[in-house]
Design an enzyme around this catalytic site. Structure first.
Site, PDB file in Angstrom:
ATOM      1  CB  THR A 195      16.913 -97.603   3.188  1.00 28.49           C
ATOM      2  OG1 THR A 195      17.643 -98.254   4.241  1.00 28.49           O
ATOM      3  CG2 THR A 195      16.441 -98.641   2.182  1.00 28.49           C
ATOM      4  N   GLY A 196      19.319 -95.163   3.894  1.00 26.52           N
ATOM      5  CA  GLY A 196      19.619 -94.019   4.767  1.00 26.52           C
ATOM      6  C   GLY A 196      19.501 -92.711   3.975  1.00 26.52           C
ATOM      7  CD  GLU A 254      33.922 -86.006   7.982  1.00 23.19           C
ATOM      8  OE1 GLU A 254      32.856 -85.856   7.366  1.00 23.19           O
ATOM      9  OE2 GLU A 254      34.613 -85.067   8.403  1.00 23.19           O
ATOM     10  CE1 TYR A 281      33.918 -83.532  -5.184  1.00 25.71           C
ATOM     11  CE2 TYR A 281      32.589 -82.004  -3.920  1.00 25.71           C
ATOM     12  CZ  TYR A 281      33.061 -83.283  -4.122  1.00 25.71           C
ATOM     13  OH  TYR A 281      32.682 -84.284  -3.285  1.00 25.71           O
ATOM     14  CD  GLU A 341      44.006 -82.559   2.614  1.00 24.69           C
ATOM     15  OE1 GLU A 341      43.222 -81.965   1.854  1.00 24.69           O
ATOM     16  OE2 GLU A 341      43.645 -83.131   3.640  1.00 24.69           O
ATOM     17  CG  HIS A 353      60.868 -86.123  19.677  1.00 27.31           C
ATOM     18  ND1 HIS A 353      61.372 -84.919  19.268  1.00 27.31           N
ATOM     19  CD2 HIS A 353      60.867 -86.102  21.027  1.00 27.31           C
ATOM     20  CE1 HIS A 353      61.682 -84.200  20.337  1.00 27.31           C
ATOM     21  NE2 HIS A 353      61.373 -84.901  21.419  1.00 27.31           N
TER      22      HIS A 353
END
Lengths: 379, 292
Positions: free
Chosen positions: B17-18, B101, B162, B212, B250
């Site tokens: 519902t968010g 995130e 994408y 990456e 290090h």
């Protein structure tokens, strides 16, 4: 967030680990007073967040308080790898027999917190890791229970500490490092060197702490530790807006959603002969306000001659981005060509919103990069 | 065939519902994903997303009532996003995907261990999710850029994926399944796990691996490919021109045996026969060459 040596030292001390006495000074006079308090020989260390301070002349010994003042005067204001020294750590200079290495780090591969120890500590530790990897011991803490006493003792004996009392002290320090790691939500706590003194006791001479930025929300007190002196104003502003921004030396501003695509966009701009002025990731699900802030941050750099906006919507919606661009165009004082490529979620709505704005549209990343390099050269 | 999600997926959305939950569930439904339930504590008994999805108070109730077998978690990190992961594990959901995130890495260390011991699979956090073209979209990968076909895609990055998928589709190369594993320090499913699934999947004829800078997951993937993957693999590593990042003392170099640069990763992949694209837009062409 990376802490300064003196801040890391303070945290170690707060957790009861053996550090050398001293304090931080911002003026030569303060350095002298600290040296007087410590008494005897002191070491003055530049507090800048780059490696190789010693080789750059940022770490020096002083025999007397007067000499400490003179040395601090030399080091304060010194430029080390582009950073101006604004603080020095004044610490008791101690003698020792041997340097060892000890750290706790988040290990992505094992998904655990790993303790690293070596009998061959000091500045050459990475060289040791390459040439003599057997000299570096690694031990993973249980992800649910944490580092155990017996593991810390094992580590002590395995790096060759023979005396039981010394091994126990080492284990206490290792457990302490692990506790600091957990309690402060660090991603690295490192003591290098941890020295063995003539009487057999251990002491931390230099330490590093890196804090997990994602956990700072539950440590509001750490915000005061942040050193914004070496940070450009635009990066500061970006962080406050929740945008990841790193200023670079080129003239093509980049606004992208997602770190991977942002890096790839820079790669493509370079491939077409352009130089990116920045790395900027507006993050996932950015709204119009964030997009407007991002554009303003990019344009605050006077070198920027053109901007490439590359948005591939997933969680970020094209219409929100478009509204942000339109809002920002109304606020900015400086006009530069904007090349916009908008695809993915709600891209069509976005294109409609942008139809009347004075922008250069592009459909592919290659086309967008080529166009932005052309207009940047033409200005 | 495909991997992880397909027509048999019975999807539960935690945090339905968010704002994000509702918006993306609407897109998942529009794509044809079988979304059977949502969970928002205190909203049990309501219908969410334009009256299409029943909401339950707990994951356990939702599983019992609907037989949900995959959960997509749209709860943001600020709201303690490890809690819904643990709730899904406890309710016996075998495949859990987290969008959140910014979950603290230390929280993920313990959470991952609970997931691992339970035998469930977690994808993410901080990942765009999965898409099996024509069958199921779980997460935020835009559906219209994908089309069904022989290329398996696995990626650390969201939006860069994408870009690659869009280019594959334009070249007429469809995808078996697209998996965004996320780029956080601690993630539930690694490149290796997904490579293993693609290798075993009959429909997948070639694999695209998008990495990456940072960490050593690409080097580990290279070692795995050498030993276990017979299908052609094409890769792209973002950050080839990135300025050297901030170092992790290090210990970072010691633990990983390297600095995590694009050059190190590209060398490791090329050494085991992986074709590495210079630009993300070149990935599709290399796949085409590999598939002959």
């Amino acid at each position: 967030m990376k802490l300064h040596e003196y801040q890391a030292r303070d945290i170690l001390e707060r957790f009861g680990l053996p550090v050398t006495g001293g304090g931080v000074a911002t003026t030569p006079e303060e350095a002298r007073r600290l040296a007087e308090q410590i008494g005897g020989k002191v070491v003055i260390k530049a507090q800048v967040q780059v490696g190789g301070r010693g080789k750059a002349g940022g770490v020096k010994l002083a025999d007397t308080p007067e000499e400490a003042e003179a040395v601090a005067r030399q080091i304060l204001g010194m430029d080390i790898k582009g950073l101006t020294v604004e603080k020095v750590l004044v610490a008791e200079a101690i003698t020792y027999d041997k340097e060892i290495y000890l750290s706790a780090i988040l290990d992505r591969a094992t998904k655990r917190i790993v303790m690293i120890a070596s009998a061959e500590g000091g500045v050459e530790i990475e060289e040791v890791a390459k040439t003599n990897p057997e000299a570096i011991l690694k031990l993973a803490a249980d992800p649910l229970l944490g580092l155990q006493q017996y593991q810390a003792m094992e580590l002590a004996f395995d790096i060759g500490l023979k005396d039981g009392k010394q091994a126990r002290q080492f284990a206490r320090i290792a457990m302490g490092i692990f506790k600091i790691f957990k309690d402060t939500d660090a991603s690295l706590v490192e003591i290098n060197p941890l020295v063995i003194r003539a009487d057999g006791t251990l002491q931390a001479l230099d330490s590093k702490i890196l804090l997990d930025d994602s956990a700072l929300f539950r440590h509001p007190d750490f915000e005061s530790l942040r050193d914004t002196a070496g940070e450009p104003a635009a990066e500061l502003q970006a962080r406050e807006s929740g945008i990841t921004f790193i200023k670079l030396d080129g003239d093509i501003g980049c606004m992208v959603n997602g770190a991977g695509l942002a890096m790839a966009t820079m790669d493509v701009v370079k491939m077409y002969g352009g130089e990116p002025a920045n790395f900027l990731d507006i993050g996932g699900g950015a709204n119009a306000q964030k997009v407007a802030s991002a554009l303003n941050i990019i344009l605050s750099d006077a070198n920027v001659k053109a901007v490439l906006i590359n948005i591939f919507g997933g969680i970020t919606r094209g219409d929100e981005v478009a509204k942000g661009i339109v809002a920002a165009l109304g606020q900015i004082s400086r006009q530069v060509p904007l090349v916009v490529r908008l695809v993915g979620t709600n891209a069509e709505e976005g294109a409609r919103i942008l139809a009347d704005a004075n922008l250069i549209p592009a459909s592919s990343l290659g086309e967008a990069a080529q166009k932005v390099v052309e207009v940047a050269r033409g200005v | 065939m495909s991997i992880l999600v397909d027509k048999n997926t019975r999807l539960l959305v935690q945090g339905i519902t968010g704002n994000e939950g509702t918006f993306h569930t609407r897109a998942m439904l529009a794509y044809g994903t079988n979304v059977v339930a949502g969970v928002t504590p205190g909203r049990g008994g309501q219908m969410a997303v334009d009256g299409k999805v029943p909401v339950f108070n707990t994951v356990r109730e939702a599983v019992k009532a609907t037989g949900a077998n995959v959960s997509w978690i749209a709860v943001p990190a600020e709201l303690n996003a490890t809690d819904p992961i643990l709730e899904a594990v406890d309710a016996g959901i075998p495949l859990i995907i987290s969008l959140a995130e910014g979950i603290p890495a230390n929280d993920m260390v313990a959470t991952y261990e609970v997931v691992r011991r339970s035998g469930a699979r977690l994808i993410g956090p901080n990942c765009p999710g999965l898409l099996t073209p024509g069958q199921a979209k779980v997460g935020i990968i835009p559906g219209h850029i994908a089309t069904s076909g022989p290329v398996g895609v696995v990626s650390k990055s969201g939006t860069l994926t994408y870009e690659a998928v869009d280019a594959l589709t334009r070249l007429g190369l469809g995808q078996s399944t697209i998996v965004g594993i996320g780029g956080d320090p601690i993630i539930g499913t690694s490149f290796i796990d997904v490579l293993e699934l693609f290798q075993a999947d009959d429909e997948t004829k070639a694999i695209v691996l998008i990495g990456e800078i940072g960490g050593t997951a690409e080097q580990e993937a290279a070692a795995f490919i050498k030993a276990n993957v017979s299908k052609p693999v094409v890769s792209f590593i973002a950050g080839q021109t990135a300025p050297p990042g901030k170092r992790m003392g290090h210990a970072g170099a010691i633990i990983s045996g390297g600095e995590g640069t694009a050059q190190e990763k590209i060398a490791a992949l090329e050494a085991v026969g992986v074709r590495v694209a210079k630009l993300p837009t070149d990935i599709a062409q290399l796949v085409k060459e590999q598939l002959g």
